[in-house]
Design a protein around this motif. Sequence first.
Motif, PDB file in Angstrom:
ATOM      1  N   PHE A  83      -0.648  -6.684  -2.790  1.00  0.00           N
ATOM      2  CA  PHE A  83      -0.452  -5.581  -1.857  1.00  0.00           C
ATOM      3  C   PHE A  83       0.024  -6.065  -0.483  1.00  0.00           C
ATOM      4  CE2 PHE A  83      -3.358  -4.075  -5.057  1.00  0.00           C
ATOM      5  CZ  PHE A  83      -2.892  -2.798  -5.342  1.00  0.00           C
ATOM      6  N   GLY A  84       0.493  -7.287  -0.420  1.00  0.00           N
ATOM      7  CA  GLY A  84       0.912  -7.845   0.855  1.00  0.00           C
ATOM      8  C   GLY A  84      -0.263  -8.414   1.626  1.00  0.00           C
ATOM      9  N   ASP A  85       0.016  -8.859   2.844  1.00  0.00           N
ATOM     10  CA  ASP A  85      -1.013  -9.434   3.708  1.00  0.00           C
ATOM     11  C   ASP A  85      -1.795  -8.307   4.364  1.00  0.00           C
ATOM     12  OD1 ASP A  85      -0.014 -11.962   3.152  1.00  0.00           O
ATOM     13  OD2 ASP A  85       1.401 -11.884   4.816  1.00  0.00           O
ATOM     14  N   LEU A  86      -3.054  -8.159   4.014  1.00  0.00           N
ATOM     15  CA  LEU A  86      -3.873  -7.073   4.554  1.00  0.00           C
ATOM     16  C   LEU A  86      -4.754  -7.565   5.695  1.00  0.00           C
ATOM     17  CD1 LEU A  86      -4.828  -5.149   1.290  1.00  0.00           C
ATOM     18  CD2 LEU A  86      -2.919  -4.775   2.858  1.00  0.00           C
ATOM     19  N   SER A  87      -4.257  -8.540   6.431  1.00  0.00           N
ATOM     20  CA  SER A  87      -4.963  -9.037   7.610  1.00  0.00           C
ATOM     21  C   SER A  87      -4.499  -8.294   8.856  1.00  0.00           C
ATOM     22  CB  SER A  87      -4.703 -10.530   7.807  1.00  0.00           C
ATOM     23  OG  SER A  87      -5.311 -10.994   9.004  1.00  0.00           O
ATOM     24  N   VAL A  88      -5.389  -8.215   9.831  1.00  0.00           N
ATOM     25  CA  VAL A  88      -5.009  -7.717  11.149  1.00  0.00           C
ATOM     26  C   VAL A  88      -4.233  -8.803  11.885  1.00  0.00           C
ATOM     27  CG1 VAL A  88      -7.094  -8.523  12.328  1.00  0.00           C
ATOM     28  CG2 VAL A  88      -5.900  -6.477  13.165  1.00  0.00           C
ATOM     29  N   HIS A  89      -3.410  -8.398  12.855  1.00  0.00           N
ATOM     30  CA  HIS A  89      -2.715  -9.383  13.668  1.00  0.00           C
ATOM     31  C   HIS A  89      -2.975  -9.179  15.158  1.00  0.00           C
ATOM     32  CE1 HIS A  89       0.868 -11.579  15.410  1.00  0.00           C
ATOM     33  NE2 HIS A  89       0.231 -12.486  14.721  1.00  0.00           N
ATOM     34  N   GLU A  90      -2.491  -8.087  15.743  1.00  0.00           N
ATOM     35  CA  GLU A  90      -2.610  -7.912  17.193  1.00  0.00           C
ATOM     36  C   GLU A  90      -3.135  -6.522  17.539  1.00  0.00           C
ATOM     37  OE1 GLU A  90       1.097  -8.715  19.103  1.00  0.00           O
ATOM     38  OE2 GLU A  90       1.036 -10.852  18.671  1.00  0.00           O
ATOM     39  N   VAL A  91      -3.621  -6.416  18.783  1.00  0.00           N
ATOM     40  CA  VAL A  91      -4.092  -5.149  19.313  1.00  0.00           C
ATOM     41  C   VAL A  91      -3.426  -4.896  20.656  1.00  0.00           C
ATOM     42  CG1 VAL A  91      -6.082  -6.250  20.408  1.00  0.00           C
ATOM     43  CG2 VAL A  91      -6.124  -3.799  19.977  1.00  0.00           C
ATOM     44  N   ALA A  92      -3.103  -3.644  20.942  1.00  0.00           N
ATOM     45  CA  ALA A  92      -2.581  -3.234  22.248  1.00  0.00           C
ATOM     46  C   ALA A  92      -3.396  -2.047  22.725  1.00  0.00           C
ATOM     47  CB  ALA A  92      -1.099  -2.862  22.155  1.00  0.00           C
ATOM     48  N   MET A  93      -4.009  -2.184  23.904  1.00  0.00           N
ATOM     49  CA  MET A  93      -4.810  -1.101  24.456  1.00  0.00           C
ATOM     50  C   MET A  93      -3.921  -0.015  25.054  1.00  0.00           C
ATOM     51  SD  MET A  93      -7.926  -1.857  23.881  1.00  0.00           S
ATOM     52  CE  MET A  93      -9.396  -2.847  24.126  1.00  0.00           C
ATOM     53  N   ASP A  94      -4.329   1.233  24.885  1.00  0.00           N
ATOM     54  CA  ASP A  94      -3.639   2.316  25.568  1.00  0.00           C
ATOM     55  C   ASP A  94      -3.920   2.182  27.063  1.00  0.00           C
ATOM     56  OD1 ASP A  94      -3.244   5.020  26.789  1.00  0.00           O
ATOM     57  OD2 ASP A  94      -2.712   5.525  24.726  1.00  0.00           O
ATOM     58  N   SER A 148      -1.609  -3.724  14.945  1.00  0.00           N
ATOM     59  CA  SER A 148      -0.652  -4.121  13.905  1.00  0.00           C
ATOM     60  C   SER A 148      -1.434  -4.832  12.804  1.00  0.00           C
ATOM     61  CB  SER A 148       0.434  -5.028  14.476  1.00  0.00           C
ATOM     62  OG  SER A 148      -0.110  -6.148  15.134  1.00  0.00           O
ATOM     63  N   TYR A 149      -1.316  -4.315  11.595  1.00  0.00           N
ATOM     64  CA  TYR A 149      -2.161  -4.772  10.490  1.00  0.00           C
ATOM     65  C   TYR A 149      -1.326  -5.338   9.340  1.00  0.00           C
ATOM     66  CZ  TYR A 149      -7.164  -4.642   9.390  1.00  0.00           C
ATOM     67  OH  TYR A 149      -8.478  -4.973   9.198  1.00  0.00           O
ATOM     68  N   TYR A 150      -0.206  -5.999   9.667  1.00  0.00           N
ATOM     69  CA  TYR A 150       0.696  -6.522   8.639  1.00  0.00           C
ATOM     70  C   TYR A 150       0.956  -5.448   7.577  1.00  0.00           C
ATOM     71  CZ  TYR A 150       0.577 -11.230  10.621  1.00  0.00           C
ATOM     72  OH  TYR A 150       0.704 -12.305  11.447  1.00  0.00           O
ATOM     73  N   ALA A 151       0.678  -5.739   6.290  1.00  0.00           N
ATOM     74  CA  ALA A 151       0.959  -4.766   5.235  1.00  0.00           C
ATOM     75  C   ALA A 151       0.007  -3.577   5.286  1.00  0.00           C
ATOM     76  CB  ALA A 151       0.870  -5.435   3.865  1.00  0.00           C
ATOM     77  N   GLY A 152      -1.023  -3.654   6.117  1.00  0.00           N
ATOM     78  CA  GLY A 152      -1.914  -2.513   6.335  1.00  0.00           C
ATOM     79  C   GLY A 152      -1.331  -1.485   7.279  1.00  0.00           C
ATOM     80  N   GLY A 153      -0.176  -1.762   7.856  1.00  0.00           N
ATOM     81  CA  GLY A 153       0.535  -0.806   8.691  1.00  0.00           C
ATOM     82  C   GLY A 153       0.068  -0.769  10.125  1.00  0.00           C
ATOM     83  N   LEU A 154       0.451   0.280  10.827  1.00  0.00           N
ATOM     84  CA  LEU A 154      -0.027   0.542  12.181  1.00  0.00           C
ATOM     85  C   LEU A 154      -1.310   1.351  12.086  1.00  0.00           C
ATOM     86  CD1 LEU A 154       0.656   0.588  15.349  1.00  0.00           C
ATOM     87  CD2 LEU A 154       1.397   2.931  14.890  1.00  0.00           C
ATOM     88  N   ARG A 155      -2.332   0.932  12.852  1.00  0.00           N
ATOM     89  CA  ARG A 155      -3.594   1.664  12.883  1.00  0.00           C
ATOM     90  C   ARG A 155      -3.924   2.036  14.327  1.00  0.00           C
ATOM     91  NH1 ARG A 155      -5.398   2.561   7.400  1.00  0.00           N
ATOM     92  NH2 ARG A 155      -3.786   1.367   6.285  1.00  0.00           N
ATOM     93  N   LEU A 189       0.837  -1.193   0.000  1.00  0.00           N
ATOM     94  CA  LEU A 189       0.000   0.000   0.000  1.00  0.00           C
ATOM     95  C   LEU A 189       0.877   1.251   0.000  1.00  0.00           C
ATOM     96  CD1 LEU A 189      -2.775  -0.985   2.573  1.00  0.00           C
ATOM     97  CD2 LEU A 189      -2.854  -1.121   0.073  1.00  0.00           C
ATOM     98  N   PRO A 190       0.353   2.369  -0.466  1.00  0.00           N
ATOM     99  CA  PRO A 190       1.149   3.605  -0.461  1.00  0.00           C
ATOM    100  C   PRO A 190       1.397   4.083   0.961  1.00  0.00           C
ATOM    101  CG  PRO A 190      -1.125   4.053  -1.103  1.00  0.00           C
ATOM    102  CD  PRO A 190      -0.975   2.556  -1.082  1.00  0.00           C
ATOM    103  N   PRO A 191       2.427   4.900   1.160  1.00  0.00           N
ATOM    104  CA  PRO A 191       2.724   5.401   2.503  1.00  0.00           C
ATOM    105  C   PRO A 191       1.599   6.289   3.015  1.00  0.00           C
ATOM    106  CG  PRO A 191       4.046   6.525   0.847  1.00  0.00           C
ATOM    107  CD  PRO A 191       3.385   5.394   0.153  1.00  0.00           C
ATOM    108  N   VAL A 192       1.442   6.299   4.341  1.00  0.00           N
ATOM    109  CA  VAL A 192       0.435   7.136   4.974  1.00  0.00           C
ATOM    110  C   VAL A 192       0.932   7.530   6.355  1.00  0.00           C
ATOM    111  CG1 VAL A 192      -0.804   5.149   5.916  1.00  0.00           C
ATOM    112  CG2 VAL A 192      -2.005   7.300   5.633  1.00  0.00           C
TER     113      VAL A 192
END
Length: 623
Positions: free
Chosen positions: A541-552, A562-569, A47-50
């Motif tokens: 476009f790479g693996d666009l699956s979610v992987h893990e979540v960390a609560m604030d 962490s969203y693999y090739a979807g980046g940090l969300r 995916l393009p940078p964001v």
Amino acid sequence: MTALVLSGFTAGLATAHPDHGGGREDFAGEGVADGLHKQHDGDEGHLPPVNRNVTLVGKGEVTNPSGAGNTGRIADVTAFGDYAYLTAFREPTCEQTGVHVMDISDPAHPVEVTSAFIPTSDGSYAGEGIQVERIDNQYFEGDLLAHQNETCPGATPPPPNLGGISLWDVTDPRHPKPVALHTGDFTAPDGELEASPNQTHSMRMWTNNFDKRTYVVLVDDEELTDVDIMDITDPYHPVMINDELDLAALFGVDQATPNNLTAIFSHDMMITKIGQRYVMNVNYWDGGYVLLDVTDPRPGKVTLIAESDYAALDEEQLARGNQIVPEGNAHQSELSPNKKFLLGTDEDFNPYTVRARIDTGLYAGTEYTATQASDTKQIDENTTITGPVTFVGDACDPATIAAGTGTALVERGTCPFQVKLDNIVAKGYTSGIVFQNVRADCLEQLTMLASGDIPYVFVNRTTGLKLLGVAGVTDANACATATPAGATSASTTIQAVFDGWGYVRLFGVDIPNQSGKAGSIKQIDTYSIPEAQDPAYARGFGDLSVHEVAMDPDDSRIAYISYYAGGLRVVEYGTNGIREVGAFIDQGGNNFWGVEVWRDENGQKYVLASDRDFGLYVFRYNG
């Protein structure tokens, strides 16, 4: 026009969990798909940078001499004090595996302490699950690191010193010292004791303030539904105290419909003190998200607080006009700081679900579940298995396999899945279906570790016997029904329908403070990056699956994903649902596996993410 899929199982490149079918020959690890080797490489394949509301504070590359650079080498991440620990995975070759140690005292410039690398034993590797816990008792005083151990593909017969978890003293992170290596459940699925413990996919430690003991819970790769708990108060002499925690058998953690939700197993867990009880949130794959009271973790003392069920139709695809059954895949979750919400990730490495049907014979019209092998030609929008199947036995001896075309039907057992695949290809078959042999868990699905250029799928024993036209076969009798000699196989069709990549679920939870009291867990909303639900992004476009979540830890509205090739969300969540408020993808793409919130010695809060192809990223959320 809406698409309706009545049944089917997502046949991903891997299920993100090792084989729970009971045998090291079948191992399949955390999945990686078509985009893995394209990350950080030019302008295509990602995916393009964001960058929205996120500051990249710093990043540090790790070095690993095995294979082609670092591609796929990095797995999970944890941090303690001024150091981060990143597990070294099995890709692209299963060597130089273990734990990378990184000095993050200057978050803008993380630096690997190469001399402190913690190796796994030969034939094993670390992946999902690493943690450091401060222990202070009569047996151990210092910082204890735990990581899981899984077995490298092809390590058969299994060499010694494999499986289980390993404990290390990292009080001085630059000079780690072994405490206990390869400890865990030494009882095989058949009840026999083994020299090495069962493979462990993940683990989590906690210290109980009430009894002053330290425990660790394990995900057992080889006993499907088990949740194993060990007492590691004396980490030099760990003791298994509960290997009988089968959530399906004890608490009925499963659901009859949709009928594709058959992969019931433990995948990951967290433990949180809530009032006068310790609560474990267990991600039980197709069984859903489970809340347990583990205040007393001994057999017979653990109780069910609440469990979730999946809806009849996949919510993200339903919102887009497609009626597709959900896949399950409860992977990882965390409770919010105020204990009122739970965010869970449903991991899915293949955006296509497989619809399989018997076309002829006694069971014509019967739909069934099929799971694709790890590294074979995928059944997708361009590839279908169709036509008659030919039964070729266990396909372990080429001399017993008649030459043919079309689809070979193979029985599990005797030799590895790769050998079966190679043999049927050599005999001219252009696709393969493997079905479970006679065994107690013959109804379970698994992902076969095998590489090849033809479609290669796995089905349970009931399906295999129905393809063979065995009269009267049911789930109730299939595991004890022998395979008939000279059976005539039916025709079948296995095709793919787009159902999107994995996404996130938000639950509202009610957890009473007192032990023994039931609670509730109710889904509020789901969240996905839009590309993950768009067939235009299914490939390339790479693996666009979610992987893990960390609560604030300070804000019961914010979480990091962490969203693999979807980046940090970054998402905001609450009673009104879940929405994205921040995102980051680097130039050239990312491939994030782990995510964790960490504070430096001054209390400054950072978000750490492990990039599979690079190393460590350090972020701050600006919201």
